[in-house]
Design an enzyme around this catalytic site. Structure first.
Site, PDB file in Angstrom:
ATOM      1  N   TYR A   7       0.836  -1.199   0.000  1.00 14.86           N
ATOM      2  CA  TYR A   7       0.000   0.000   0.000  1.00 14.86           C
ATOM      3  C   TYR A   7       0.869   1.246   0.000  1.00 14.86           C
ATOM      4  O   TYR A   7       1.786   1.354   0.814  1.00 14.86           O
ATOM      5  CB  TYR A   7      -0.921   0.031   1.227  1.00 14.86           C
ATOM      6  CG  TYR A   7      -2.366  -0.032   0.809  1.00 14.86           C
ATOM      7  CD1 TYR A   7      -2.951   1.064   0.181  1.00 14.86           C
ATOM      8  CD2 TYR A   7      -3.119  -1.179   0.978  1.00 14.86           C
ATOM      9  CE1 TYR A   7      -4.266   1.003  -0.257  1.00 14.86           C
ATOM     10  CE2 TYR A   7      -4.430  -1.247   0.539  1.00 14.86           C
ATOM     11  CZ  TYR A   7      -5.001  -0.152  -0.080  1.00 14.86           C
ATOM     12  OH  TYR A   7      -6.277  -0.215  -0.532  1.00 14.86           O
ATOM     13  N   GLU A  59      -0.396   4.810  -0.460  1.00 14.46           N
ATOM     14  CA  GLU A  59      -1.173   6.053  -0.623  1.00 14.46           C
ATOM     15  C   GLU A  59      -0.275   7.263  -0.431  1.00 14.46           C
ATOM     16  O   GLU A  59       0.525   7.314   0.498  1.00 14.46           O
ATOM     17  CB  GLU A  59      -2.323   6.085   0.383  1.00 14.46           C
ATOM     18  CG  GLU A  59      -3.457   5.181  -0.033  1.00 14.46           C
ATOM     19  CD  GLU A  59      -4.671   5.296   0.872  1.00 14.46           C
ATOM     20  OE1 GLU A  59      -4.656   6.113   1.797  1.00 14.46           O
ATOM     21  OE2 GLU A  59      -5.639   4.545   0.623  1.00 14.46           O
ATOM     22  N   ASP A  98      -6.532  13.239 -24.940  1.00 18.08           N
ATOM     23  CA  ASP A  98      -6.555  11.828 -24.530  1.00 18.08           C
ATOM     24  C   ASP A  98      -5.934  10.977 -25.644  1.00 18.08           C
ATOM     25  O   ASP A  98      -6.547  10.732 -26.673  1.00 18.08           O
ATOM     26  CB  ASP A  98      -8.012  11.431 -24.264  1.00 18.08           C
ATOM     27  CG  ASP A  98      -8.158   9.965 -23.873  1.00 18.08           C
ATOM     28  OD1 ASP A  98      -7.141   9.246 -23.854  1.00 18.08           O
ATOM     29  OD2 ASP A  98      -9.291   9.553 -23.579  1.00 18.08           O
ATOM     30  N   THR A 141      -3.800   5.794 -21.670  1.00 15.83           N
ATOM     31  CA  THR A 141      -3.684   4.460 -21.101  1.00 15.83           C
ATOM     32  C   THR A 141      -2.239   4.022 -21.312  1.00 15.83           C
ATOM     33  O   THR A 141      -1.481   4.659 -22.057  1.00 15.83           O
ATOM     34  CB  THR A 141      -4.596   3.437 -21.801  1.00 15.83           C
ATOM     35  OG1 THR A 141      -4.230   3.357 -23.173  1.00 15.83           O
ATOM     36  CG2 THR A 141      -6.071   3.817 -21.685  1.00 15.83           C
ATOM     37  N   LYS A 152      -2.215   0.130 -24.619  1.00 17.62           N
ATOM     38  CA  LYS A 152      -2.627  -0.023 -26.011  1.00 17.62           C
ATOM     39  C   LYS A 152      -1.364  -0.017 -26.879  1.00 17.62           C
ATOM     40  O   LYS A 152      -0.534  -0.900 -26.718  1.00 17.62           O
ATOM     41  CB  LYS A 152      -3.664   1.041 -26.353  1.00 17.62           C
ATOM     42  CG  LYS A 152      -4.938   0.848 -25.488  1.00 17.62           C
ATOM     43  CD  LYS A 152      -6.035   1.854 -25.727  1.00 17.62           C
ATOM     44  CE  LYS A 152      -7.203   1.595 -24.783  1.00 17.62           C
ATOM     45  NZ  LYS A 152      -8.256   2.609 -24.914  1.00 17.62           N
ATOM     46  N   ARG A 181      -2.113  -2.900 -18.099  1.00 18.72           N
ATOM     47  CA  ARG A 181      -3.317  -2.075 -18.107  1.00 18.72           C
ATOM     48  C   ARG A 181      -3.190  -0.986 -17.055  1.00 18.72           C
ATOM     49  O   ARG A 181      -3.005  -1.275 -15.881  1.00 18.72           O
ATOM     50  CB  ARG A 181      -4.548  -2.906 -17.780  1.00 18.72           C
ATOM     51  CG  ARG A 181      -4.667  -4.178 -18.556  1.00 18.72           C
ATOM     52  CD  ARG A 181      -6.064  -4.725 -18.423  1.00 18.72           C
ATOM     53  NE  ARG A 181      -6.963  -3.909 -19.193  1.00 18.72           N
ATOM     54  CZ  ARG A 181      -7.071  -3.993 -20.511  1.00 18.72           C
ATOM     55  NH1 ARG A 181      -6.356  -4.845 -21.188  1.00 18.72           N
ATOM     56  NH2 ARG A 181      -7.916  -3.225 -21.152  1.00 18.72           N
TER      57      ARG A 181
END
Ligand SMILES: *Cc1c(COP(=O)(O)O)cnc(C)c1O
Length: 424
Positions: free
Chosen positions: A52, A54, A198, A224, A227, A233
């Site tokens: 974790y 954060e 984008d 992203t 792609k 991903r």
């Protein structure tokens, strides 16, 4: 060697194996899909999934960040260098979340955003009706020119002047031509809007210098990572210095909790790979393959939206072939050619059963296929279209597709030579 997964959960192990077999035994033409390298796969499946983190490097809310801080800083530096951006946030879970974070960094709920209509090639998150982006914001959608299939900047400017959006979004999910991000930037400036670009689909072409980069012309660039960029991903935001703090706060704590450190780690690896001559050659070949595919399909009498392609994808208007997109996509899937049905501009048919088929070349290019194979694929597609109701022909095509796949094995898994990684 028997793996832990095979021992513990043979059912899931077997399904993963089946998916591996499916991916290697099919000609995958979905333009948003690819094959990642072994290095990316290893980083993605590593112990970083246990952590974790954060917050951001040097200011986390959990201890034990000795390694994660180093990794995230490397990822940020690689992203800044690769995209020539002032600032990078590598934490977004996906392209959709990255877009939400970009909007929230710049404007308030209820403000107007303007993006490309989904049926004309835009993404859901650009304000399309069924997306929450159209509930949180007032959404204005620009179409493409119904005659040419291309962006019509006069119309986009007129819409912008009429609706005075606070954000104009450039970028698309099904647009086969290069997008002029500079003009988008000018229109945004003229109406006092921010420009969010984008590049989810074309990011790999942008870093290879084949598609013009929006970084100089956009307030925030969203992408992203999985792609054409060929990483795991995920999502990423790049921005000018003046927006850096807002962007970071918008991603965390605004929208997300802990970053997916295993993904972020694999994104770092993918960006090292993207900074190589081999990657540039791959990106160039993607476009050459798309052009060859377009030429051969035109020879067979297919209509292509805009008449061809400048990038990695093409959109076939199937109306003159009298085959609906969905029926063809399903027949092609049985023939081991995986595509997706798609709307075409001003589609008279509904999005659930549209008149188009979207195909692209990133995944087959990663397998090493070049123009001769691509022309063969066009022939196979044509055979399925001409024999859409003849399962024996479809079976024959499937056999030929499998043979082609066997000649271009999924690089299990390819290793991108990378002398520069440590220097990045
Ligand atoms: C794929 C895509 C996205 C969304 O990415 P996800 O990772 O699926 O959330 C956003 N914008 C565009 C233009 C895309 O093509």
């Amino acid at each position: 060697m028997v793996t832990a997964l095979e021992l513990y959960d043979p059912q899931i192990y077997e399904l993963i194996r089946q998916e591996e077999t499916r991916q290697s035994g099919a000609i995958r033409l979905i333009p948003s899909e690819n094959y990642v390298s072994k290095a990316v796969m290893q980083a993605s499946g590593s112990c970083l999934t246990n952590k974790y983190s954060e917050g951001y490097p040097g200011r986390r809310y959990y201890e034990g960040q000795q390694v994660t801080d180093l990794i995230e800083r490397i990822a940020q530096e690689r992203a800044k260098k690769l995209f020539k951006a002032d600032h990078a946030n590598v934490q977004p879970y996906s392209g959709s979340v990255a877009n939400l974070a970009a909007y929230a960094a710049l404007v308030n709920p209820g403000d107007t955003i303007m993006g490309m209509s989904l049926v004309d090639g835009g993404h859901l998150t650009h304000g399309w009706t069924v997306s929450h982006t159209s509930r949180f914001y007032k959404s204005v959608l620009y179409p493409v020119n119904p005659q040419t299939g291309r962006l019509d900047f006069d119309q986009i400017e007129a819409l912008a002047k009429k609706h005075r959006p606070k954000i104009i979004i450039s970028g698309a999910t099904a647009y086969p031509r290069e997008i002029d991000f500079e003009i988008f930037g000018q229109i945004a400036k003229a109406v006092g809007a921010y420009h969010v670009s984008d590049i989810a689909h074309v990011a790999g072409l942008v870093v290879a210098g084949i598609h013009k980069s929006p970084v100089p012309y956009a307030d925030i660039v969203s992408t992203t990572t999985h792609k054409t960029l060929r990483g795991p991903r995920g999502g990423m935001l790049l921005c000018k210095k003046e927006h850096a703090e807002n962007v970071d706060r918008s991603v965390f704590p605004g929208l997300q909790g802990g970053p997916h450190m295993h993904t972020l780690t694999a994104v770092a690896v993918a960006m090292a790979e993207a900074n190589t001559p081999e990657f540039v050659a791959y990106a160039k070949q993607i476009v050459k393959n798309a052009r060859a595919l377009a030429e051969k399909l035109l020879e067979y009498g297919f209509n292509l939206v805009t008449g061809g392609t400048d990038n990695h994808l093409l959109l076939i208007d199937l109306r003159n072939k009298n085959v609906p997109g969905k029926k063809l996509a399903k027949a092609l899937d049985r023939a081991r050619i995986v595509t997706n049905y798609n709307t075409i501009p001003s589609d008279p048919a509904p999005p659930a059963n549209p008149s188009g088929l979207r195909i692209g070349t990133p995944a087959i290019t990663t397998r090493g296929m070049k123009e001769p194979e691509v022309r063969q694929i066009a022939t196979l597609i044509n055979r399925v279209v001409e024999n859409i109701d003849d399962e024996s022909v479809i079976e024959d095509v499937a056999k030929e597709a499998l043979l082609l796949c066997s000649q271009f094995p999924v690089p299990d898994h390819f290793i991108v030579p990378n002398k520069n990684a440590s220097k990045l």
